[in-house]
Each structure stands twice: as structure tokens, then as C-alpha cells.
Design a protein around this motif. Structure first.
Motif, PDB file in Angstrom:
ATOM      1  N   LEU A 163      20.741 -18.983 -25.330  1.00 31.59           N
ATOM      2  CA  LEU A 163      21.069 -19.807 -26.496  1.00 31.59           C
ATOM      3  C   LEU A 163      19.925 -21.170 -26.457  1.00 31.59           C
ATOM      4  N   VAL A 164      19.979 -21.776 -25.379  1.00 33.17           N
ATOM      5  CA  VAL A 164      19.486 -23.002 -25.094  1.00 33.17           C
ATOM      6  C   VAL A 164      17.726 -22.973 -25.210  1.00 33.17           C
ATOM      7  N   ASP A 165      17.392 -21.850 -24.743  1.00 34.70           N
ATOM      8  CA  ASP A 165      16.089 -21.201 -24.501  1.00 34.70           C
ATOM      9  C   ASP A 165      15.663 -21.179 -26.009  1.00 34.70           C
ATOM     10  N   GLY A 166      16.259 -20.804 -26.788  1.00 33.96           N
ATOM     11  CA  GLY A 166      15.837 -20.785 -28.421  1.00 33.96           C
ATOM     12  C   GLY A 166      16.047 -22.135 -29.150  1.00 33.96           C
ATOM     13  N   TRP A 167      16.612 -22.875 -28.553  1.00 32.58           N
ATOM     14  CA  TRP A 167      16.826 -24.352 -28.982  1.00 32.58           C
ATOM     15  C   TRP A 167      15.745 -25.307 -28.698  1.00 32.58           C
ATOM     16  N   THR A 168      14.891 -25.165 -27.813  1.00 32.30           N
ATOM     17  CA  THR A 168      13.870 -26.041 -27.042  1.00 32.30           C
ATOM     18  C   THR A 168      12.577 -25.473 -26.945  1.00 32.30           C
ATOM     19  N   ASN A 169      11.577 -26.219 -26.682  1.00 29.52           N
ATOM     20  CA  ASN A 169      10.314 -25.735 -26.280  1.00 29.52           C
ATOM     21  C   ASN A 169      10.121 -25.941 -24.865  1.00 29.52           C
ATOM     22  N   ALA A 170      11.188 -26.781 -24.460  1.00 32.18           N
ATOM     23  CA  ALA A 170      11.279 -26.993 -22.618  1.00 32.18           C
ATOM     24  C   ALA A 170      11.590 -25.737 -21.986  1.00 32.18           C
ATOM     25  N   ALA A 171      10.962 -25.409 -20.599  1.00 28.23           N
ATOM     26  CA  ALA A 171      11.351 -24.533 -19.820  1.00 28.23           C
ATOM     27  C   ALA A 171      12.801 -24.300 -19.668  1.00 28.23           C
TER      28      ALA A 171
END
Length: 318
Positions: free
Chosen positions: A114-122
Motif C-alpha cells: 500500500l505504501v509503495d502505491g502512495w509514494t514515489n520513494a523506494a
């Protein structure tokens, strides 16, 4: 190459080999008098841990600092989450401060995705529920690779993972990593401590596994996850130790070449009823040491645009 590390399965065999090869270089950096290089200068790594951690959190923070990255630590107990802020709003707020990578541990399976879908950060999964802990799998395979000097893979290697597999994200990721490199992995546990979907090779008798011809090459003892249990899944810890623990009698029967591992923290007297320091094949402290090199490799792999030869051979930062 992915911008995030969420699971061993998504990393794949080639990715596992790439990280382990890179960890060799990071281990050399760590042996220098001043183990610090400017490889990730200007990058910011934020640790977001919703569960307690000592080894993983400190290992990632040390890894980031040795690569000259700036570090941030998100204190859940002192955050606006206690005022009702959502996880998504929290991540997006921190990301707006200029974060290049999140290292996240969460009790809910799937939270890092989920977090991966909310940010452009690794995004690096430092443990999600009972599901996945990819850097533990990487450091475990790296520890065996260096101990046995087997950089090309583990074909023919026999690994037994023993204990509370049902609640263990370590068991899942370490199994995936060893299997990706060609090892034969057997789960050993009482039926009550096995997940609904089991691994291909499962045994309920540790003595049968230890006594088979040639024994095992790697004996991996899991911690009893008592804080995750909602019901009595074993009669009592004394009986568990008698049936599945590494007792002095079982330790005496280990093949001379057997390596003994544990992800920590250890329940002394439960899954391990001997002093690991007395076992010639014990790699438990080496796992902790190797965790830094492996997590340096992961951060470098995700955040550096340069090759190791370009950024790791420069003089150390001041």
C-alpha cells in the motif's frame, strides 16, 4: 530492477544473486578502519516501524549512515496517528519532506505494498505481519554463502527450518531465498504451528530430520512467536522444547558440518536449550553482522545511480 524491495518472490533469483554479490563489496567497506563511503550522500532514508525492533531498525540505520545517507526515524507513539491521521496521510506528509526511501515494518500483511502505491520513494519491507521479511532472507542466505564459500548457489544444500512457522515471516522469506538459490528446504513443526498453505517438504519430527543420512547442512531455529499467538497452540513450552528444541542431546548429534542459525531475539531454554557459543557451527552473531552489509547492498541497489566501482572506492567521508 525494481524501485522497491517488498518480497523475495518479487526480487527473483537474479535479484537475490545481485544483492548478495553487492553485499560482498559492502562487507569489504565494513572492514575498513573508517567504514563510511559517500555513495548515498544527499539521499534520505526514513524508518517507519509500527512494531518493536532492535536488530532490523538499527541495522538499517547503520547501513544508511555508512553510505552517508541522512536518516529519519518516525516515532509512532509520538505521531499524529494518535490523533486519527491515516497511514496514507502520514506517509505522504513524510514523503513531502524529501524522503528517498521508506523502511517500513507493520503488523498488517500487505502494508508495504500500500505504501509503495502512495509514494514515489523506494519502499523496503522490514516485515509485514506473518507474511514477508525479505532482508532477513537475504542476510541468511548471504551468511551461509560466505560460511561455505558458495557464491554460485546452493544446489544440494539441505536446510531445516524448525519451529513456529505459522507466525513467522522469517520462515517464509528465508525459505524463498534459499529455494531461489537451489537449496532443499524442509519445514519442521507441530501441525498446530504450520500455516494453512504449507511448503513442499514438511516434517513433524525433528529427530527424523537430524538422523537421516548426512543430517542437515543448515539447522535454522525459529523463535516462538508468543506475542502473536491468540490461543494455546502447544501444550506448554517445556513439552515444545522436548519435542522440537535444540537440546544438548540433539546438539551432540548434529553432523560436524551443520551450521546453526536463529533470527533473534532468542528464547533461551525454549527453541535453543544450549549455549550457541559452544556450537562450532553457530552463525547467529554473524547473521547480525552480515545484516548491515546486506542492507547497505539493498539501499545502494535501490538508490544509487552509479556502479559500486564508481562510488565505493572513493575516500571515506568526514
Amino acid at each position: 530492477m525494481s524501485r522497491s524491495l517488498l518480497s523475495i518472490e518479487e526480487l527473483g533469483t537474479a535479484g537475490v544473486q545481485r544483492i548478495l554479490d553487492l553485499a560482498d563489496t559492502m562487507a569489504e567497506v565494513n572492514r575498513r578502519p573508517n567504514p563510511k563511503v559517500p555513495a548515498l550522500r544527499g539521499k534520505t532514508v526514513c524508518s517507519v516501524f509500527f512494531e518493536d525492533s532492535t536488530r532490523t531498525r538499527l541495522s538499517f540505520e547503520t547501513a544508511a549512515k555508512r553510505l552517508s545517507a541522512d536518516t529519519m526515524t518516525f516515532a509512532v507513539s509520538q505521531s499524529s496517528l494518535n490523533k486519527g491521521e491515516s497511514l496514507r496521510d502520514t506517509i505522504e506528509t513524510i514523503a513531502a519532506m524529501g524522503v528517498d526511501a521508506f523502511v517500513i515494518r507493520h503488523k498488517s500483511t500487505g502494508a508495504p505494498w500500500l505504501v509503495d502505491g502512495w509514494t514515489n520513494a523506494a519502499v523496503i519491507n522490514a516485515g509485514d505481519g506473518w507474511h514477508s521479511h525479505p532482508t532477513q532472507g537475504l542476510l541468511d542466505t548471504y551468511t551461509v554463502r560466505t560460511a561455505l564459500n558458495r557464491p554460485d548457489g546452493f544446489d544440494g544444500l539441505r536446510v531445516a527450518i524448525v519451529g513456529d512457522i505459522k507466525h513467522s515471516r522469517v520462515a517464509r522469506s528465508t525459505t524463498a531465498a534459499f529455494t531461489a538459490l537451489g537449496a532443499d528446504v524442509t519445514w519442521v513443526a507441530p501441525r498446530t504451528l504450520l500455516p494453512p498453505v504449507v511448503h513442499e517438504h514438511v516434517e513433524n519430527d525433528i529427530d527424523a530430520v537430524l538422523d537421516r543420512d548426512g543430517g542437515v547442512d543448515v539447522l535454522y531455529m525459529l523463535r516462538m512467536q508468543q506475542e502473536r499467538m491468540n490461543e494455546a497452540l502447544v501444550p506448554n513450552l517445556r513439552e515444545y522444547t522436548a519435542r522440537f528444541g535444540l537440546t544438548p542431546e540433539r546438539a551432540a548429534r548434529l553432523a560436524p558440518h551443520t551450521l546453526v542459525m536463529h533470527p533473534g531475539p532468542m528464547n533461551r531454554g525454549v527453541e535453543v536449550a544450549v549455549d550457541p557459543a559452544e556450537l562450532p557451527g553457530a552463525l547467529i552473531t554473524q547473521q547480525v553482522t552480515n545484516g548491515i552489509a546486506v542492507r547497505m547492498a539493498v539501499l545502494f541497489d535501490l538508490l544509487s545511480a552509479e556502479s559500486p566501482e564508481q562510488s565505493l572506492t572513493e575516500g571515506p567521508t568526514t
